[in-house]
Design an enzyme around this catalytic site. Structure first.
Site, PDB file in Angstrom:
ATOM      1  N   CYS A   1     -14.475  -7.373  11.417  1.00 52.14           N
ATOM      2  CA  CYS A   1     -13.425  -7.794  12.356  1.00 52.14           C
ATOM      3  C   CYS A   1     -13.973  -8.176  13.727  1.00 52.14           C
ATOM      4  CB  CYS A   1     -12.373  -6.707  12.511  1.00 52.14           C
ATOM      5  SG  CYS A   1     -11.678  -6.180  10.947  1.00 52.14           S
TER       6      CYS A   1
ATOM      7  N   HIS B   1      -8.364  -7.641  19.104  1.00 52.02           N
ATOM      8  CA  HIS B   1      -8.284  -7.792  17.647  1.00 52.02           C
ATOM      9  C   HIS B   1      -6.955  -7.190  17.184  1.00 52.02           C
ATOM     10  CE1 HIS B   1      -8.851  -7.484  13.453  1.00 52.02           C
ATOM     11  NE2 HIS B   1      -9.228  -6.217  13.443  1.00 52.02           N
TER      12      HIS B   1
ATOM     13  N   ASN C   1      -3.386  -7.786   9.967  1.00 50.47           N
ATOM     14  CA  ASN C   1      -4.790  -7.771  10.393  1.00 50.47           C
ATOM     15  C   ASN C   1      -5.557  -8.822   9.587  1.00 50.47           C
ATOM     16  OD1 ASN C   1      -7.496  -7.236  10.778  1.00 50.47           O
ATOM     17  ND2 ASN C   1      -7.318  -5.023  10.554  1.00 50.47           N
TER      18      ASN C   1
HETATM   19  O1  UT7 Z   1      -9.830  -4.110  11.524  1.00 43.20           O
HETATM   20  C1  UT7 Z   1     -10.159  -2.764  11.360  1.00 43.20           C
HETATM   21  C2  UT7 Z   1      -9.410  -2.258  10.157  1.00 43.20           C
HETATM   22  N1  UT7 Z   1      -8.866  -0.978  10.198  1.00 43.20           N
HETATM   23  C3  UT7 Z   1      -7.969  -0.493  11.083  1.00 43.20           C
HETATM   24  O2  UT7 Z   1      -7.632  -1.043  12.084  1.00 43.20           O
HETATM   25  C4  UT7 Z   1      -7.334   0.808  10.691  1.00 43.20           C
HETATM   26  C5  UT7 Z   1      -7.235   1.805  11.808  1.00 43.20           C
HETATM   27  N2  UT7 Z   1      -6.330   2.879  11.421  1.00 43.20           N
HETATM   28  C6  UT7 Z   1      -4.996   2.719  11.448  1.00 43.20           C
HETATM   29  O3  UT7 Z   1      -4.493   1.694  11.844  1.00 43.20           O
HETATM   30  C7  UT7 Z   1      -4.153   3.901  11.028  1.00 43.20           C
HETATM   31  O4  UT7 Z   1      -4.973   5.000  10.815  1.00 43.20           O
HETATM   32  C8  UT7 Z   1      -3.309   3.604   9.764  1.00 43.20           C
HETATM   33  C9  UT7 Z   1      -2.221   2.600  10.094  1.00 43.20           C
HETATM   34  C10 UT7 Z   1      -4.174   3.094   8.649  1.00 43.20           C
HETATM   35  C11 UT7 Z   1      -2.627   4.887   9.305  1.00 43.20           C
HETATM   36  O5  UT7 Z   1      -1.833   5.430  10.344  1.00 43.20           O
HETATM   37  P1  UT7 Z   1      -1.939   6.983  10.709  1.00 43.20           P
HETATM   38  O6  UT7 Z   1      -0.938   7.251  11.750  1.00 43.20           O
HETATM   39  O7  UT7 Z   1      -3.372   7.262  11.012  1.00 43.20           O
HETATM   40  O8  UT7 Z   1      -1.476   7.647   9.369  1.00 43.20           O
HETATM   41  P2  UT7 Z   1      -2.260   8.690   8.441  1.00 43.20           P
HETATM   42  O9  UT7 Z   1      -3.456   8.066   7.827  1.00 43.20           O
HETATM   43  O10 UT7 Z   1      -2.441   9.903   9.257  1.00 43.20           O
HETATM   44  O11 UT7 Z   1      -1.210   8.942   7.302  1.00 43.20           O
HETATM   45  C12 UT7 Z   1       0.051   9.507   7.548  1.00 43.20           C
HETATM   46  C13 UT7 Z   1       0.837   9.604   6.239  1.00 43.20           C
HETATM   47  C14 UT7 Z   1       0.035  10.128   5.061  1.00 43.20           C
HETATM   48  O12 UT7 Z   1       0.877  11.016   4.347  1.00 43.20           O
HETATM   49  P3  UT7 Z   1       0.647  12.607   4.445  1.00 43.20           P
HETATM   50  O13 UT7 Z   1      -0.726  12.828   3.917  1.00 43.20           O
HETATM   51  O14 UT7 Z   1       0.796  12.920   5.899  1.00 43.20           O
HETATM   52  O15 UT7 Z   1       1.740  13.120   3.590  1.00 43.20           O
HETATM   53  C15 UT7 Z   1      -0.177   8.885   4.214  1.00 43.20           C
HETATM   54  O16 UT7 Z   1      -0.267   9.168   2.844  1.00 43.20           O
HETATM   55  O17 UT7 Z   1       1.327   8.320   5.872  1.00 43.20           O
HETATM   56  C16 UT7 Z   1       1.054   8.091   4.490  1.00 43.20           C
HETATM   57  N3  UT7 Z   1       0.868   6.661   4.276  1.00 43.20           N
HETATM   58  C17 UT7 Z   1       1.894   5.832   4.007  1.00 43.20           C
HETATM   59  N4  UT7 Z   1       3.214   6.013   3.867  1.00 43.20           N
HETATM   60  C18 UT7 Z   1       3.985   4.950   3.622  1.00 43.20           C
HETATM   61  C19 UT7 Z   1      -0.260   5.950   4.313  1.00 43.20           C
HETATM   62  N5  UT7 Z   1      -0.008   4.639   4.086  1.00 43.20           N
HETATM   63  C20 UT7 Z   1       1.321   4.546   3.893  1.00 43.20           C
HETATM   64  C21 UT7 Z   1       2.194   3.470   3.601  1.00 43.20           C
HETATM   65  N6  UT7 Z   1       3.499   3.708   3.495  1.00 43.20           N
HETATM   66  N7  UT7 Z   1       1.739   2.195   3.491  1.00 43.20           N
END
Ligand code: UT7
Length: 310
Positions: A112, A235, A265
């Protein structure tokens, strides 16, 4: 001799996939995606459109915008992690399709942060007087390396391309300062096996820290302060990460480019796509100070402060 951007172009696939569409095929919700990422919809390329096709369309637009011809191009740099094939490079495919017979060509792999790496690599040839016109493309067809059964990643990404022509510009304009960096110890947090594998929380923490820090660093190097910034183009990964960099620079909301809601993204394409969006909206004018900042798998990062105009 300063290098600056003299032309821009982009290409976005027509097919729009909304959060509601994703709700139908995986265990997710529009509410979750919006509140955690800011994404509302993304573009997905069809089976007949590969990375080089999107790059070609964006490049043609940039060449036209710059008022040059393909034969004027000395070097083609394509930032991508989703090339049509491991080799030949997308840059070589483009060289042939554009008829840019005099251009050297290679791909740049910095995920990215690729467009930042491409612009800065190219600008070295301009500033040393070796080359006059360089085509830099950020392009990804992430849909082909997305695991559509993994809701942690599938909701985040989109396809698209953005292209820039860089060339010598007048004295006060062009690239004022840059920072590029990498930390291979973080490679395990974001990589491609067959599909994209990501530790979202780790990447999130890294991005929030690095984006803000890199913005501050390029402003310091350029001898500028946050008051001098007319537009921040981060980004477009996640609105919460973008907001953190905006707040670090203490900029008002209207001084940050935001296209993540429409395109998701798009990795190396997200910054050039956003530049075109802002140019079309009249939000970038000659002599504006623009700060661009990216981060991604590698881990990699890059930031550029540029004074707009030829
Ligand atoms: O270009 C670089 C590429 N990468 C990035 O920019 C990613 C950077 N990271 C992020 O943007 C965030 O970490 C995410 C958007 C990927 C995730 O957000 P978060 O607030 O960090 O959520 P989390 O990983 O802490 O997950 C929270 C919950 C989990 O459930 P439990 O374990 O708390 O029960 C996940 O299983 O959300 C769940 N979850 C979803 N729920 C509904 C994860 N993906 C989804 C989904 N829909 N698509």
């Amino acid at each position: 001799m300063k290098a600056g951007i003299i032309g821009m172009g982009r290409y976005l696939p027509e097919k729009i996939v909304t959060n509601a569409d994703l709700e139908k095929v995986m265990d997710t919700s529009d509410e979750w995606i919006r509140t955690r990422t800011g994404i509302e919809e993304r573009r997905i390329a069809d089976d007949n459109t590969d990375t080089s096709d999107m790059a070609f369309a964006a490049a043609q637009n940039a060449i036209k915008d710059a008022g040059i011809t393909p034969m004027d191009i000395d070097l083609i740099l394509v930032a991508t992690v989703t090339p049509d094939h491991p080799f030949p490079s997308v840059a070589c495919v483009l060289q042939e399709r554009l008829g840019a017979k005099k251009a050297a060509a290679m791909d740049v792999s910095a995920a990215c942060a690729g467009f930042m790496y491409g612009i800065i690599t190219g600008s070295q040839f301009i500033e040393t007087g070796v080359y006059n016109n360089i085509l830099v493309v950020g392009v990804e067809k992430l849909s082909k390396i997305t695991d559509w059964n993994d809701r942690n990643t599938a909701v985040l990404f989109g396809d698209g391309a953005g292209a820039a022509i860089i060339a010598p510009v007048s004295d006060n304009r062009g690239i004022l300062a840059f920072e590029l960096g990498a930390d291979g110890t973080g490679a395990k947090h974001l990589y491609q096996d067959e599909y994209i594998i990501m530790n979202g929380r780790e990447v999130f923490k890294f991005a929030v820290r690095q984006m803000g820090e890199s913005c501050v660093n390029v402003l310091n190097k350029a001898g500028l302060t946050n008051d001098d910034v007319d537009l921040l183009i981060p980004h477009q990964a996640n609105i919460r990460i973008m907001e953190a960099s905006r707040q670090r620079l203490e900029l008002p909301v209207e001084k940050m480019s935001k296209t993540v809601q429409k395109y998701g993204n798009t990795s190396s394409a997200s910054i050039p796509i956003s530049i075109v969006e802002e140019l079309e909206a009249g939000k970038i004018k000659d002599d504006d100070v623009i700060v661009m900042v990216g981060f991604g798998g590698g881990l990699t990062w890059g930031a550029i402060a540029i004074r707009w105009g030829r």
